[in-house]
Design an enzyme around this catalytic site. Structure first.
Site, PDB file in Angstrom:
ATOM      1  N   ARG A 134     -29.217 -19.550  23.508  1.00 20.89           N
ATOM      2  CA  ARG A 134     -29.850 -20.245  24.620  1.00 20.89           C
ATOM      3  C   ARG A 134     -29.941 -21.746  24.326  1.00 20.89           C
ATOM      4  O   ARG A 134     -29.857 -22.186  23.183  1.00 20.89           O
ATOM      5  CB  ARG A 134     -31.242 -19.677  24.872  1.00 20.89           C
TER       6      ARG A 134
ATOM      7  N   ARG B 127     -37.112 -14.385  38.732  1.00 25.93           N
ATOM      8  CA  ARG B 127     -35.748 -14.762  38.371  1.00 25.93           C
ATOM      9  C   ARG B 127     -35.070 -13.612  37.643  1.00 25.93           C
ATOM     10  O   ARG B 127     -35.673 -12.967  36.788  1.00 25.93           O
ATOM     11  CB  ARG B 127     -35.727 -16.012  37.486  1.00 25.93           C
TER      12      ARG B 127
ATOM     13  N   HIS C 275     -41.174 -21.170  28.866  1.00 28.76           N
ATOM     14  CA  HIS C 275     -40.099 -21.478  27.931  1.00 28.76           C
ATOM     15  C   HIS C 275     -40.689 -21.747  26.552  1.00 28.76           C
ATOM     16  O   HIS C 275     -41.638 -22.526  26.411  1.00 28.76           O
ATOM     17  CB  HIS C 275     -39.299 -22.691  28.409  1.00 28.76           C
TER      18      HIS C 275
ATOM     19  N   GLU D  64     -25.951 -23.343  36.906  1.00 28.00           N
ATOM     20  CA  GLU D  64     -26.286 -23.737  35.544  1.00 28.00           C
ATOM     21  C   GLU D  64     -25.158 -24.413  34.774  1.00 28.00           C
ATOM     22  O   GLU D  64     -25.402 -25.334  34.013  1.00 28.00           O
ATOM     23  CB  GLU D  64     -26.760 -22.510  34.760  1.00 28.00           C
TER      24      GLU D  64
ATOM     25  N   ASP E 198     -28.410 -25.592  30.398  1.00 26.61           N
ATOM     26  CA  ASP E 198     -27.137 -24.924  30.125  1.00 26.61           C
ATOM     27  C   ASP E 198     -25.953 -25.835  30.424  1.00 26.61           C
ATOM     28  O   ASP E 198     -24.935 -25.792  29.731  1.00 26.61           O
ATOM     29  CB  ASP E 198     -27.041 -23.626  30.931  1.00 26.61           C
TER      30      ASP E 198
ATOM     31  N   ARG F   1     -35.809 -28.770  34.707  1.00 30.14           N
ATOM     32  CA  ARG F   1     -35.775 -29.757  33.626  1.00 30.14           C
ATOM     33  C   ARG F   1     -36.566 -29.271  32.420  1.00 30.14           C
ATOM     34  O   ARG F   1     -37.667 -28.754  32.554  1.00 30.14           O
ATOM     35  CB  ARG F   1     -36.375 -31.094  34.096  1.00 30.14           C
TER      36      ARG F   1
END
Length: 905
Positions: free
Chosen positions: A739, A410, A147, A524, A564, A602
């Site tokens: 996002r 994913r 991320h 989410e 999200d 998280r």
């Protein structure tokens, strides 16, 4: 004295040392600035700091040239980096003292379990048989993701690590020289990336940390864990895997077009090469140490025969070692293992077939060789040798394997449906979730495969991902990839769609009892979280899917998305709905006799589910851990937790200890049904009112314009933090497709930090006015979930600075949109008031003087940086075709603010 108060006392007593280190590094930076740029830069820094304190700093900043602005930003940012290092070293010293006085996290967890067994509470009795089973079933996995929230380059982090190491050595002239040298190097290193990192660059970054964990941290932690368990009369098998590591890097294709099947393969090959290199280094240490001679003591026939077999299979075995180690079978065996590991690496690189006895097919074969050595030592008076370095090595190999970490894959649920609509006849795509489910289950149960010959490029890419997974498992073993995660799972059919594609690639075959991977829904949004129980019920009640779960050892993984849901509903509703979803999932899993593994997605900031790990784990609903848990480690959190060996050890230990506590001591409700009912009702009221307040802000048609105007979010892409775009592929101009990371990033940079607290005050006020004050206080005192939630909100409020935000708004936001800041301030003031009233404090962080003072000191350096950011943003936006040097200066302020606040998003 409690553990928390003991730690607090040590922190405060050592605070003077921290301040001294920060001053010392600040002085060294000042000297470096003079050496590198001249006295004028140091004078500028001091005059700006003084001017901002006295209220005259804006005039100075407005008249700066771009070059001076750039140098000023770099100086202030470098100060923050140095202060952060000093704080990390301080933390490591405090933790060492706490450990010396009261034992490690693991020691304290075992103390609590011993106490619970000696003095059982009715309904919470623990038998030794149950305890043994729970501990042997432990499967705790931190998962490193790519991320894009780490603003600092690896080159910067390496220099900071060197400074940390130097601070931990005794003061001397040499130390001063080395520190000065490293600060100069830091100054001459560019903070900004030249271009966007590619997925393999991200993989390399994670591998640095995994390498260090394997070499330094995990051997000691697992050794301590096994030793402490003996106090409970439990022997942890030497090949047990209570702790493993995971990664998404190279496997997370949701919204990232750069992740292709080929990239996934390359990431795995790179990762495995690192794992083998780390294992070879460990074997070389063993080879040096295990100089046990058969002239003094014996070896088992099994070990001798194994070495003999190795020598036949490895003709290139060095003659020198054969001569020197002729009567040292353990050294010969360790040398043979090194050869076999090298052959394994070559096999992977060449894609050649496995040759039994010459290379390793999987981790199990390597562990078999190592346990053979251990058994032989035990049989010949070598108990201490067997349980020393060798056992630490075996436990580490069991944890990391020959893959270093297990890769998750994913993908977005739409990608699977897009492929299947081209393979299933009729109006498949138009069907509802409920109607798609039986169609897909029929195909999953069928022995026939679907026709994939007419897939378009996107559909073929999706299917080829499953083909690549099958190939990678065949080449590297079952631990290389274990789980396929389906993001945006809105119904049970979204998960089954992925299993049907897995069947196409040979990963799943119900008739042949094949299930090479498991499938996990990612829930989410609030709607998905509220449907969690229903989705899992639909899946587990279906006989075909239930067989697939049985083939995966009766474990069902479910991932929960914190970011999200927070963006969707605000922090109060997000946290509460995640908590409720875990209860529902736990109850459904128990109903069907399935072990639930929850994967907590998280983020680093509180607005994305972050916060202290120990508190988060012990606050989870009873029965939701049950020995199985995964959690993401993202962005700047990775370097903060794992950059220094002492901090890495602390974080691995506390994760293991908290998971153990949650598994053993949190297996049933601790509160009465009456209290729980009251608390649920009260929390529903807090959540509902917080949600209404939050959505009234978010749903305003002008909020997107205000958000983009009042924050530097449009510059995030130019920082090149990660390979993934900041918007989803279906991006429009509004907030929906943005996002969660840039959402939190923008609010954080401008110090409004809306995602971390907005709506909470309205929620607490509604509960208080409904006569729930005493219930709220009891919740704070007795409910881990609520106390952790309030603590995290308080921390975020302390970092919020609406006076600074006012500068952004007055300078950058059109007059007709500036009313939003008034709305935000009104909720901020209410939230602070309600938090203080609930906690009984007179100020935020009133019981954490050191932390409050640290934040105050940081603000004196942050203020000029943020004023400069406002000024530069205004100039960039008004110049049209902005000067690249101006944009560079602006980007440096973003890095600097991130360092000052210790997070980005």
């Amino acid at each position: 004295m409690t553990e928390t108060s003991k730690t607090k006392q040590i922190v405060e007593s050592d605070d003077a040392t921290l301040r001294s280190d920060v001053r010392r590094l600040g002085d060294l930076l000042g000297q470096s600035l003079v050496r590198q740029e001249g006295q004028h830069l140091l004078d500028l820094v001091e005059s700006v700091r003084k001017g901002v304190r006295e209220g005259s700093g804006i005039e100075i900043l407005e008249n700066l040239s771009v070059d001076d602005a750039t140098q000023l930003v770099r100086a202030l940012s470098t100060y923050f980096h140095l202060a952060n290092v000093a704080e990390q070293v301080h933390r490591s010293r405090v933790l060492a003292e706490v450990r010396a006085q009261g034992g490690s996290w693991i020691t304290r967890a075992i103390d609590k379990i011993e106490e619970a067994m000696k003095n059982p509470v009715a309904g919470h009795e623990i038998s030794h048989a149950d305890l043994s089973k729970w501990i042997n079933d432990l499967d705790i996995r931190p998962v490193f993701t790519a991320h894009p929230t780490e603003a600092a380059r690896r080159s910067i982090l390496i220099k900071l690590g060197e400074i940390a190491s130097l601070l931990d050595t005794p003061k001397s002239v040499v130390q001063d020289e080395r520190l000065a040298e490293t600060v100069d190097l830091l100054w001459q290193t560019d903070e900004l990336r030249l271009n966007r990192p590619e997925p393999l660059d991200e993989a390399m970054n994670a591998l640095y940390y995994l390498d260090d964990l394997a070499a330094q941290t995990v051997p000691e932690v697992l050794n301590d864990f096994a030793r402490e368990l003996k106090r409970l009369k439990i022997d942890l098998p030497v090949t047990a895997r209570p702790l493993t590591f995971g990664t998404w890097i190279g496997g997370d294709r949701d919204g990232n077009p750069n992740i292709t099947p080929k990239i996934t393969e390359e990431a795995v090959v790179l990762q495995v090469a690192h794992a083998i290199r780390s294992t070879m280094a460990a074997m070389n240490r063993l080879r040096q140490m295990l100089s046990v001679s058969t002239r003094i003591t014996g070896a088992t026939p099994e070990l001798s025969a194994s070495v003999e077999e190795d020598l036949k299979n490895i003709p290139e075995f060095e003659a020198r070692f054969l001569r020197l180690n002729a009567q040292e079978p353990y050294r010969l065996k360790a040398t043979a293992i090194v050869h076999r590991l090298a052959a394994t690496r070559t096999r992977h690189a060449d894609r050649s077939p496995h040759v039994p006895g010459r290379d390793y097919k999987n981790t199990a074969e390597l562990l078999s060789d190592l346990t053979l050595m251990r058994d032989s030592l035990f049989a010949h008076r070598g108990e201490l040798l067997a349980t020393g370095l060798l056992e630490r090595t075996i436990r580490t190999v069991a944890a990391f394997g020959l893959t270093h970490a297990t890769l998750d894959i994913r993908e977005h649920s739409d990608a699977h449906h897009n492929a299947l609509k081209q393979m299933i006849s009729g109006e498949y795509i138009a069907l509802s979730h409920a109607d798609k489910f039986p169609v897909l289950i029929k195909h999953l149960a069928s022995s026939e495969k679907l026709d994939s010959s007419k897939l378009d490029a996107a559909g073929l890419k999706t299917l080829n991902t499953f083909v690549a997974i099958e190939d990678l498992i065949e080449r590297f073993g079952p631990e290389v990839i274990e789980t396929y995660i389906v993001s945006m799972t809105k119904g049970a059919d979204d998960l089954i769609a992925a299993t049907v594609l897995g069947k196409q690639a040979g990963l799943v075959d119900i008739d042949k009892k094949v299930a090479k991977i498991g499938f996990a829904p990612l829930l989410e949004t609030v709607a998905e979280l509220r449907a969690a129980g229903e989705i899992l019920e639909t899946l587990l009640s279906d006989p075909t899917y239930r067989k697939l779960v049985e083939l995966r050892e009766n474990v069902q993984e479910v991932m929960l998305g914190y970011s999200d849901s927070n963006k969707d509903a605000g922090i109060a509703t997000s946290q509460w709905e995640i908590h409720r979803a875990q209860r529902k999932l736990r109850d459904v899993a128990m109903k069907y006799g399935v072990k639930l593994r929850l994967f907590h997605g998280r983020g680093g900031s509180v607005g994305r589910g972050g916060g202290p790990t120990y508190e988060a784990l012990v606050a989870l609903p009873w029965g939701s851990v049950d020995g199985q848990i995964k959690m993401t480690e993202q962005g700047e959190v990775i370097s903060d937790k794992y950059a220094l060996p002492a901090l890495a050890r602390e974080n691995v230990e506390l994760t293991l200890a908290a998971s153990l506590e949650a598994t053993v001591l949190n297996r049933g409700p601790r509160q009465s049904p009456e209290d729980l009912a009251k608390w649920n009702e009260c929390m529903n009221m807090v959540s509902d009112n917080a949600f209404t307040r939050y959505r009234s802000l978010i749903d305003h048609p002008d909020l997107p314009a205000y958000f983009y105007a009042s924050t530097p979010v449009e510059q995030l892409g130019n920082l090149f933090l990660g390979s993934r775009p900041s918007r989803r592929p279906d991006a429009a101009g509004g907030l929906d497709s943005l996002r969660a990371i840039p959402w939190v990033f923008g609010w954080t940079q401008s110090r409004q930090i809306v995602p971390g607290w907005y709506g909470v005050g309205s929620g607490l006020k509604a509960a208080r006015e409904a006569g729930q004050s005493e219930v709220l206080k009891k919740m704070l005192a007795e409910w881990h979930f609520f106390s952790t939630f309030i603590s995290n909100v308080e921390m975020t409020l302390a970092k919020t600075d609406l006076e600074t935000a006012k500068r952004y708004v007055e300078t950058l936001v059109p007059a007709e949109l500036q009313h939003f800041l008034g709305t935000i301030k009104e909720e901020f003031d209410l939230t602070v008031s309600e938090i203080l009233a609930l906690t009984g404090k007179t100020s935020l962080l009133g019981d954490q003087a050191v932390l409050a003072r640290t934040l105050q000191v940081r603000d004196t350096y942050l203020a000029p940086l943020q004023l400069l950011q406002v000024n530069l943003l205004h100039r960039v936006r008004t110049e049209g075709e902005a000067d690249p040097a101006l944009i560079r200066a602006l980007l440096l302020t973003i890095n600097g603010v991130a360092a000052g606040l210790r997070n980005t998003g």
